[in-house]
Each structure stands twice: as C-alpha cells, then as structure tokens.
Design an enzyme around this catalytic site. Structure first.
Site, PDB file in Angstrom:
ATOM      1  N   ARG A 115      10.724  -0.268  11.703  1.00 42.37           N
ATOM      2  CA  ARG A 115       9.432  -0.124  12.387  1.00 42.37           C
ATOM      3  C   ARG A 115       9.319  -1.119  13.533  1.00 42.37           C
ATOM      4  O   ARG A 115       9.593  -2.301  13.358  1.00 42.37           O
ATOM      5  CB  ARG A 115       8.292  -0.358  11.390  1.00 42.37           C
ATOM      6  N   ARG A 147     -10.439  -0.323   8.488  1.00 40.16           N
ATOM      7  CA  ARG A 147      -9.903  -1.646   8.839  1.00 40.16           C
ATOM      8  C   ARG A 147     -10.891  -2.467   9.638  1.00 40.16           C
ATOM      9  O   ARG A 147     -10.577  -3.593  10.016  1.00 40.16           O
ATOM     10  CB  ARG A 147      -8.668  -1.436   9.719  1.00 40.16           C
ATOM     11  N   LYS A 161       0.840  -1.211   0.000  1.00 39.66           N
ATOM     12  CA  LYS A 161       0.000   0.000   0.000  1.00 39.66           C
ATOM     13  C   LYS A 161       0.875   1.261   0.000  1.00 39.66           C
ATOM     14  O   LYS A 161       0.719   2.127  -0.861  1.00 39.66           O
ATOM     15  CB  LYS A 161      -0.944  -0.001   1.228  1.00 39.66           C
ATOM     16  N   ARG A 206      -0.550  -9.310  13.663  1.00 38.10           N
ATOM     17  CA  ARG A 206      -1.046  -8.383  12.618  1.00 38.10           C
ATOM     18  C   ARG A 206      -1.786  -9.162  11.534  1.00 38.10           C
ATOM     19  O   ARG A 206      -2.817  -8.711  11.032  1.00 38.10           O
ATOM     20  CB  ARG A 206       0.114  -7.588  12.011  1.00 38.10           C
ATOM     21  N   ARG A 221      11.523  -5.470   4.984  1.00 33.49           N
ATOM     22  CA  ARG A 221      11.393  -4.043   5.323  1.00 33.49           C
ATOM     23  C   ARG A 221      11.977  -3.737   6.701  1.00 33.49           C
ATOM     24  O   ARG A 221      12.466  -2.631   6.934  1.00 33.49           O
ATOM     25  CB  ARG A 221       9.916  -3.634   5.279  1.00 33.49           C
TER      26      ARG A 221
HETATM   27  P1  AP5 Z   1       4.667  -1.580   1.971  1.00 33.56           P
HETATM   28  O1  AP5 Z   1       4.320  -0.770   0.789  1.00 33.56           O
HETATM   29  O2  AP5 Z   1       5.395  -0.892   3.088  1.00 33.56           O
HETATM   30  O3  AP5 Z   1       3.376  -2.352   2.515  1.00 33.56           O
HETATM   31  P2  AP5 Z   1       2.085  -1.804   3.238  1.00 33.56           P
HETATM   32  O4  AP5 Z   1       0.911  -2.458   2.591  1.00 33.56           O
HETATM   33  O5  AP5 Z   1       2.103  -0.326   3.324  1.00 33.56           O
HETATM   34  O6  AP5 Z   1       2.308  -2.498   4.646  1.00 33.56           O
HETATM   35  P3  AP5 Z   1       2.177  -1.934   6.129  1.00 33.56           P
HETATM   36  O7  AP5 Z   1       2.956  -2.880   6.990  1.00 33.56           O
HETATM   37  O8  AP5 Z   1       2.501  -0.487   6.195  1.00 33.56           O
HETATM   38  O9  AP5 Z   1       0.671  -2.174   6.376  1.00 33.56           O
HETATM   39  P4  AP5 Z   1      -0.047  -2.241   7.711  1.00 33.56           P
HETATM   40  O10 AP5 Z   1      -1.425  -2.228   7.250  1.00 33.56           O
HETATM   41  O11 AP5 Z   1       0.343  -3.395   8.579  1.00 33.56           O
HETATM   42  O12 AP5 Z   1       0.532  -0.999   8.524  1.00 33.56           O
HETATM   43  P5  AP5 Z   1      -0.060   0.430   8.857  1.00 33.56           P
HETATM   44  O13 AP5 Z   1       1.050   1.363   8.885  1.00 33.56           O
HETATM   45  O14 AP5 Z   1      -1.247   0.712   8.025  1.00 33.56           O
HETATM   46  O15 AP5 Z   1       5.539  -2.827   1.465  1.00 33.56           O
HETATM   47  C1  AP5 Z   1       6.107  -3.739   2.364  1.00 33.56           C
HETATM   48  C2  AP5 Z   1       7.510  -4.155   1.857  1.00 33.56           C
HETATM   49  O16 AP5 Z   1       7.356  -4.881   0.652  1.00 33.56           O
HETATM   50  C3  AP5 Z   1       8.440  -2.978   1.547  1.00 33.56           C
HETATM   51  O17 AP5 Z   1       9.732  -3.317   1.916  1.00 33.56           O
HETATM   52  C4  AP5 Z   1       8.299  -2.826   0.030  1.00 33.56           C
HETATM   53  O18 AP5 Z   1       9.471  -2.289  -0.542  1.00 33.56           O
HETATM   54  C5  AP5 Z   1       8.058  -4.237  -0.414  1.00 33.56           C
HETATM   55  N1  AP5 Z   1       7.199  -4.353  -1.611  1.00 33.56           N
HETATM   56  C6  AP5 Z   1       6.072  -3.634  -1.869  1.00 33.56           C
HETATM   57  N2  AP5 Z   1       5.518  -3.998  -3.038  1.00 33.56           N
HETATM   58  C7  AP5 Z   1       6.312  -4.998  -3.531  1.00 33.56           C
HETATM   59  C8  AP5 Z   1       6.260  -5.805  -4.708  1.00 33.56           C
HETATM   60  N3  AP5 Z   1       5.273  -5.665  -5.620  1.00 33.56           N
HETATM   61  N4  AP5 Z   1       7.224  -6.723  -4.879  1.00 33.56           N
HETATM   62  C9  AP5 Z   1       8.224  -6.888  -3.978  1.00 33.56           C
HETATM   63  N5  AP5 Z   1       8.342  -6.152  -2.843  1.00 33.56           N
HETATM   64  C10 AP5 Z   1       7.388  -5.216  -2.623  1.00 33.56           C
HETATM   65  O19 AP5 Z   1      -0.616   0.197  10.340  1.00 33.56           O
HETATM   66  C11 AP5 Z   1       0.270  -0.043  11.418  1.00 33.56           C
HETATM   67  C12 AP5 Z   1      -0.533  -0.208  12.693  1.00 33.56           C
HETATM   68  O20 AP5 Z   1      -1.200   1.030  13.001  1.00 33.56           O
HETATM   69  C13 AP5 Z   1      -1.643  -1.253  12.657  1.00 33.56           C
HETATM   70  O21 AP5 Z   1      -1.175  -2.561  12.931  1.00 33.56           O
HETATM   71  C14 AP5 Z   1      -2.578  -0.726  13.745  1.00 33.56           C
HETATM   72  O22 AP5 Z   1      -2.100  -1.025  15.021  1.00 33.56           O
HETATM   73  C15 AP5 Z   1      -2.499   0.791  13.548  1.00 33.56           C
HETATM   74  N6  AP5 Z   1      -3.534   1.280  12.603  1.00 33.56           N
HETATM   75  C16 AP5 Z   1      -3.315   1.842  11.389  1.00 33.56           C
HETATM   76  N7  AP5 Z   1      -4.480   2.132  10.784  1.00 33.56           N
HETATM   77  C17 AP5 Z   1      -5.455   1.732  11.633  1.00 33.56           C
HETATM   78  C18 AP5 Z   1      -6.872   1.723  11.560  1.00 33.56           C
HETATM   79  N8  AP5 Z   1      -7.527   2.177  10.482  1.00 33.56           N
HETATM   80  N9  AP5 Z   1      -7.560   1.239  12.624  1.00 33.56           N
HETATM   81  C19 AP5 Z   1      -6.939   0.783  13.719  1.00 33.56           C
HETATM   82  N10 AP5 Z   1      -5.600   0.734  13.845  1.00 33.56           N
HETATM   83  C20 AP5 Z   1      -4.856   1.202  12.811  1.00 33.56           C
HETATM   84 MG    MG Z   2       2.160   1.060   4.913  1.00 34.88          MG
END
Ligand code: AP5
Ligand code: MG
Length: 190
Positions: free
Chosen positions: A134, A89, A14, A146, A128
C-alpha cells in the site's frame, strides 16, 4: 438492520477481523479505505483526487465517504446489517451516519473499537508494507501523519459513542484469535 462500526487507529486490525465478523453476523463489510483504493486503481476522477490525500496520510473530504456509505445502504439489500470499517472518522461523518441510519429507520448498533498504542501501529504497518504494498504504508512521514490525523480528527469519536452508550473497547494488542474472541463476545450482546 444492524449498523456496526469497526473503529480503531491505522493498523489496529480492522481489516484482519472484518471478514469473520461479517460472516458470523451476516453483515456486509464496507471499508471506505478499500473502496477508495479501488477508485485509485481504476484511475477514476475520484481516485485521482483521493490519491494525493491518502498518500499524504490525510483524510478525503467527508462528502466523498458519506456518499459511498449512502450508496451502499441504498443498493445492498440481502444482509442483516453492515460492518463499517474506517467510517466514520470525523465528528461530521458520525453525525451524517446517524442521519443516514435514521432515514432507513435504524440507528448505529455499536462501535467496536480495537485499541493499540502508537508504537504498535508503526510495527504493524511496517510489517504489512512488505506484504500488501500500500502506497500509504511506504514511508515514515505518511505513517506519522496518519497517526496524527487519527488522534486529532478520529479519536474524538470515542467520546461521541461513549456518550451514546454504544462504545465497546477491545484490547487490540492480543493475538488475532484472542481479539476475534473478544469481539464476538461483545457483539453477541448487541
Ligand atoms: P489491518 O487489519 O490491515 O489493520 P487496519 O486496522 O485495517 O489498518 P488500516 O491501515 O487499513 O487502517 P487505516 O484506517 O489507516 O486505513 P484505511 O484503509 O481505512 O492490520 C495491520 C497489520 O497488522 C496487518 O499486517 C495484519 O496482518 C497485522 N495484524 C492485525 N491484527 C493483528 C494482531 N492481533 N496481532 C498481530 N498482527 C496483527 O484508510 C486509508 C486512507 O483512506 C485514510 O488514511 C484516508 O486517507 C482514506 N479514508 C478511508 N476512510 C476514510 C474516511 N472515512 N474519511 C476520510 N478519509 C478516509
Ligand atoms: Mg484496513
């Protein structure tokens, strides 16, 4: 105003795809995870509260993230729309989003969903961890939680947006460029 959801499990790509999407369609990228990490880094009361939940791989309370989205919609004006990364979410958040959009005279445009299998989630997050540092990428137990949280609380939104005729699934296992091309072809239709 367009209201795109960028959906998918942890590590689906994402954050990786968001900036190109935001640029091409003149959207403001809003990642609730990034906003929460900023609060944590600044040591605000909200950040302190969120820290233990995030580091356990659990979700923060719905009201917290809903407030962040409402605040962004109220204050950001100079864009064609929003790209919501990591929100909604839970079903409660999706229902809240419908209400917030309706209060602005709009509705969710599409839910663009990047799908990858659980084993790939682990590989991507491990990769990552060495780059971004992180806290929630650091240990296996958190990553497992997660993934479980995603399946239990977030996956039901797939049916929610399918029912609304707004669900667009993309194969997130392809290369970054291939995934981006697929996303653009879907978004061009909305
Ligand atoms: P990346 O692009 O970083 O993936 P992402 O989908 O952004 O993953 P996140 O871990 O950020 O998602 P998340 O939903 O767990 O975390 P968030 O910050 O939202 O890619 C990952 C890796 O893969 C990178 O190294 C990239 O280079 C590589 N990659 C990407 N595409 C690729 C491809 N096509 N091929 C190969 N490699 C690739 O949330 C964190 C925490 O915050 C949650 O756990 C929760 O506690 C809280 N939170 C956030 N939003 C909410 C909500 N709405 N409600 C409640 N709690 C929330
Ligand atoms: Mg992200």
């Amino acid at each position: 105003m367009k209201y795109y959801i960028l959906f998918g499990p942890p590590g689906a790509g994402k954050g990786t795809q968001a900036s190109a999407m935001a640029e091409r369609y003149k959207l403001r990228h809003i990642s609730t995870g990034d906003l929460l990490r900023k609060e944590m880094a600044a040591g605000t009361p909200l950040g302190k509260k969120a820290k233990s939940l995030i580091e356990a791989g659990s979700l923060v309370p719905d009201e917290v993230v809903e407030g962040m989205i409402e605040n962004a919609f109220d204050t950001i004006k100079d864009v064609d729309g929003f790209l919501l990364d990591g929100f909604p979410r839970t079903t409660a958040q999706a229902e809240a989003l419908d209400k917030i959009c309706a209060s602005k005279g709009g509705e969710v445009t599409a839910c663009v969903s990047l799908m990858i299998p659980d084993e790939m989630i682990r590989e991507r997050i491990k990769h990552r961890a060495s780059i971004e540092g992180r806290a929630d990428d650091a240990n296996d137990e958190t990553i497992t939680n997660r993934i479980r949280t995603y399946h239990e609380q977030t996956e039901p939104l797939i049916a929610f947006y399918k029912k609304a005729g707004k669900y667009e699934e993309i194969d997130g296992t392809k290369t970054i460029d291939e995934v981006r091309a697929q996303i653009f072809s879907v978004m061009d239709k909305h």
